[in-house]
Structure formats: structure tokens, C-alpha cells
Design a protein around this motif. Structure first.
Motif, PDB file in Angstrom:
ATOM      1  N   LYS A   1       0.845  -1.205   0.000  1.00  0.00           N
ATOM      2  CA  LYS A   1       0.000   0.000   0.000  1.00  0.00           C
ATOM      3  C   LYS A   1       0.886   1.263   0.000  1.00  0.00           C
ATOM      4  CE  LYS A   1      -3.727  -2.401   2.493  1.00  0.00           C
ATOM      5  NZ  LYS A   1      -4.671  -2.333   3.651  1.00  0.00           N
TER       6      LYS A   1
ATOM      7  N   HIS B   1     -16.406  -4.100   1.117  1.00  0.00           N
ATOM      8  CA  HIS B   1     -16.515  -3.275   2.325  1.00  0.00           C
ATOM      9  C   HIS B   1     -17.339  -2.001   2.100  1.00  0.00           C
ATOM     10  CE1 HIS B   1     -13.739  -5.819   4.432  1.00  0.00           C
ATOM     11  NE2 HIS B   1     -12.736  -5.572   3.609  1.00  0.00           N
TER      12      HIS B   1
ATOM     13  N   VAL C   1     -10.422   3.909   3.410  1.00  0.00           N
ATOM     14  CA  VAL C   1      -9.493   2.948   2.789  1.00  0.00           C
ATOM     15  C   VAL C   1      -9.378   3.212   1.286  1.00  0.00           C
ATOM     16  CG1 VAL C   1     -11.059   0.972   2.382  1.00  0.00           C
ATOM     17  CG2 VAL C   1      -8.685   0.560   2.919  1.00  0.00           C
TER      18      VAL C   1
ATOM     19  N   ARG D   1      -1.113 -14.794   3.847  1.00  0.00           N
ATOM     20  CA  ARG D   1      -1.887 -14.099   4.888  1.00  0.00           C
ATOM     21  C   ARG D   1      -1.176 -14.219   6.237  1.00  0.00           C
ATOM     22  NH1 ARG D   1      -6.399 -10.873   4.037  1.00  0.00           N
ATOM     23  NH2 ARG D   1      -7.329 -11.699   5.939  1.00  0.00           N
TER      24      ARG D   1
ATOM     25  N   THR E   1      -5.101  -7.837  10.683  1.00  0.00           N
ATOM     26  CA  THR E   1      -5.462  -6.485  10.245  1.00  0.00           C
ATOM     27  C   THR E   1      -5.173  -5.425  11.315  1.00  0.00           C
ATOM     28  OG1 THR E   1      -7.298  -7.572   9.092  1.00  0.00           O
ATOM     29  CG2 THR E   1      -7.336  -5.164   9.169  1.00  0.00           C
TER      30      THR E   1
ATOM     31  N   ARG F   1       2.968  -6.919   9.228  1.00  0.00           N
ATOM     32  CA  ARG F   1       2.238  -5.891   9.984  1.00  0.00           C
ATOM     33  C   ARG F   1       2.702  -5.852  11.444  1.00  0.00           C
ATOM     34  NH1 ARG F   1      -3.731  -7.279   7.492  1.00  0.00           N
ATOM     35  NH2 ARG F   1      -3.631  -5.947   5.632  1.00  0.00           N
TER      36      ARG F   1
ATOM     37  N   VAL G   1      -4.487   0.563  11.878  1.00  0.00           N
ATOM     38  CA  VAL G   1      -5.346  -0.368  11.127  1.00  0.00           C
ATOM     39  C   VAL G   1      -5.567   0.131   9.695  1.00  0.00           C
ATOM     40  CG1 VAL G   1      -7.547   0.627  11.912  1.00  0.00           C
ATOM     41  CG2 VAL G   1      -7.468  -1.760  11.221  1.00  0.00           C
ATOM     42  N   GLY G   2      -5.585   1.441   9.516  1.00  0.00           N
ATOM     43  CA  GLY G   2      -5.809   1.999   8.177  1.00  0.00           C
ATOM     44  C   GLY G   2      -4.554   1.916   7.329  1.00  0.00           C
TER      45      GLY G   2
ATOM     46  N   ASN H   1      -1.753  -0.172   7.076  1.00  0.00           N
ATOM     47  CA  ASN H   1      -1.170  -1.440   7.535  1.00  0.00           C
ATOM     48  C   ASN H   1      -0.343  -2.122   6.441  1.00  0.00           C
ATOM     49  OD1 ASN H   1      -3.239  -2.320   5.947  1.00  0.00           O
ATOM     50  ND2 ASN H   1      -4.394  -3.316   7.570  1.00  0.00           N
TER      51      ASN H   1
ATOM     52  N   HIS I   1      -1.736  -5.555   1.354  1.00  0.00           N
ATOM     53  CA  HIS I   1      -2.976  -6.309   1.145  1.00  0.00           C
ATOM     54  C   HIS I   1      -2.622  -7.684   0.602  1.00  0.00           C
ATOM     55  CE1 HIS I   1      -6.880  -7.574  -0.392  1.00  0.00           C
ATOM     56  NE2 HIS I   1      -6.224  -7.962  -1.468  1.00  0.00           N
TER      57      HIS I   1
HETATM   58  P1  IDP Z   1      -7.258  -7.335   5.503  1.00  0.00           P
HETATM   59  O1  IDP Z   1      -6.530  -6.272   4.733  1.00  0.00           O
HETATM   60  O2  IDP Z   1      -6.445  -7.790   6.690  1.00  0.00           O
HETATM   61  O3  IDP Z   1      -7.742  -8.471   4.651  1.00  0.00           O
HETATM   62  P2  IDP Z   1     -10.037  -6.368   5.682  1.00  0.00           P
HETATM   63  O4  IDP Z   1     -10.938  -6.672   6.832  1.00  0.00           O
HETATM   64  O5  IDP Z   1     -10.325  -7.025   4.371  1.00  0.00           O
HETATM   65  O6  IDP Z   1      -8.535  -6.643   6.172  1.00  0.00           O
HETATM   66  O7  IDP Z   1     -10.064  -4.781   5.498  1.00  0.00           O
HETATM   67  C1  IDP Z   1      -9.483  -4.192   4.366  1.00  0.00           C
HETATM   68  C2  IDP Z   1      -8.669  -2.996   4.784  1.00  0.00           C
HETATM   69  O8  IDP Z   1      -9.538  -1.978   5.260  1.00  0.00           O
HETATM   70  C3  IDP Z   1      -7.683  -3.249   5.920  1.00  0.00           C
HETATM   71  O9  IDP Z   1      -6.435  -3.757   5.500  1.00  0.00           O
HETATM   72  C4  IDP Z   1      -7.534  -1.875   6.534  1.00  0.00           C
HETATM   73  O10 IDP Z   1      -6.577  -1.086   5.832  1.00  0.00           O
HETATM   74  C5  IDP Z   1      -8.911  -1.278   6.328  1.00  0.00           C
HETATM   75  N1  IDP Z   1      -9.708  -1.461   7.554  1.00  0.00           N
HETATM   76  C6  IDP Z   1     -10.287  -2.594   7.983  1.00  0.00           C
HETATM   77  N2  IDP Z   1     -10.913  -2.414   9.159  1.00  0.00           N
HETATM   78  C7  IDP Z   1     -10.735  -1.113   9.463  1.00  0.00           C
HETATM   79  C8  IDP Z   1     -11.165  -0.284  10.558  1.00  0.00           C
HETATM   80  O11 IDP Z   1     -11.828  -0.727  11.502  1.00  0.00           O
HETATM   81  N3  IDP Z   1     -10.751   1.019  10.507  1.00  0.00           N
HETATM   82  C9  IDP Z   1     -10.012   1.538   9.504  1.00  0.00           C
HETATM   83  N4  IDP Z   1      -9.601   0.795   8.455  1.00  0.00           N
HETATM   84  C10 IDP Z   1      -9.957  -0.505   8.440  1.00  0.00           C
END
Ligand code: IDP
Length: 132
Positions: free
Chosen positions: A9, A52, A61, A85, A91, A102, A109-110, A112, A115
Motif C-alpha cells: 500500500k 466493504h 481505505v 496471509r 489487520t 504488519r 489499522v488503516g 497497515n 494487502h
Molecule cells: P485485511 O486487509 O487484513 O484483509 P479487511 O478486513 O479485508 O482486512 O479490510 C481491508 C482494509 O480496510 C484493511 O487492511 C484496513 O486497511 C482497512 N480497515 C479494515 N478495518 C478497518 C477499521 O476498523 N478502521 C479503519 N480501516 C480498516
């Protein structure tokens, strides 16, 4: 042979972690089969995170992913989806174990860093979306 879609990212590119991240997948024994640097359009980011769409973090995101260059990649190997993974880590920073990408480098979390596809179905769809 299984394939997955991985993306460094914008935070990973800005923090100069591309080499470190690629090295981890190479050292695990996976094969890099596609790679490109691009700044995703909003449309591409929205489609990528379409699942999402109804979540409160969707707008954040999508704008983050389309804010600067990312490194989009396809990697190949036995069980590469599940294993990558594991290398990526959870996440949420508080759940991401040390030793994962990570867990070692992300504290938000945003933002990270990376992907990785989470299923065969999503890997196929994401590879098609980013590389066709
Ligand atoms: P992943 O990337 O670990 O598969 P997902 O649940 O698919 O996680 O979420 C996609 C992306 O959205 C995450 O990598 C993260 O950057 C963002 N995201 C997920 N949950 C949150 C949240 O609660 N707050 C802010 N961003 C989030």
C-alpha cells in the motif's frame, strides 16, 4: 499452482519497505510472476474494496489506497494464499504478531502496509482486476 494478489500500500512505498516485503515472500519460497507500480484510480480502489462498501471505513481505505503509488503483484506457490496471509499478519496492529509484516512494521489499522487476497475466489478476481 496457486496464485495470490499482494499489494504494498502507499504507506509501504513511502516508508521504503517494498524491498523488505518482497524479500520475505521470496525467502518463503514463493515465485513473483507479475509486478507493477501504479497509483490506483478511485474507481479501481472502490472495486478492489467493494466488499466493504457498507462499512464505515470504506471511504477512508479507498482514498488512502488511491493517494499514491502502490506495488501490485501476483505471487505463485503451494498454498500461497493462506501462507501469505500468515506472513502479512492480522489487520489490527494489536492482533498482528511480531514476526509478521504488519506485526513488525505497522501501527495503524488503516495504514497497515500490505494487502493479500483471502480466498481462491478473491485472488482470481483481484488478479483479473489489477492485471487485465
Ligand atoms: P485485511 O486487509 O487484513 O484483509 P479487511 O478486513 O479485508 O482486512 O479490510 C481491508 C482494509 O480496510 C484493511 O487492511 C484496513 O486497511 C482497512 N480497515 C479494515 N478495518 C478497518 C477499521 O476498523 N478502521 C479503519 N480501516 C480498516
Amino acid at each position: 499452482m496457486e496464485r495470490t494478489f499482494l499489494m504494498v500500500k502507499p504507506d509501504g512505498v513511502q516508508r521504503r519497505l517494498v524491498g523488505e516485503i518482497i524479500q520475505r515472500f521470496e525467502q518463503k519460497g514463493f515465485k513473483l510472476v507479475e509486478l507493477k507500480l501504479l497509483t490506483p484510480t478511485r474507481e479501481l480502489a472502490e472495486e478492489h474494496y467493494g466488499v466493504h462498501r457498507d462499512k464505515p471505513f470504506f471511504e477512508g481505505v479507498v482514498s488512502f489506497i488511491s493517494s499514491g503509488p502502490v506495488v501490485a503483484m501476483v505471487w505463485e506457490g503451494d498454498d500461497v494464499i493462506a501462507l501469505s496471509r500468515k506472513l502479512v499478519g492480522a489487520t489490527k496492529p494489536s492482533d498482528a504478531a511480531p514476526g509478521t509484516i504488519r506485526g513488525d512494521y505497522a501501527n495503524s489499522v488503516g495504514e497497515n502496509l500490505i494487502h493479500g487476497s483471502d480466498s481462491v475466489e478473491n485472488a482470481e478476481a483481484e488478479i483479473k482486476l489489477w492485471f487485465s
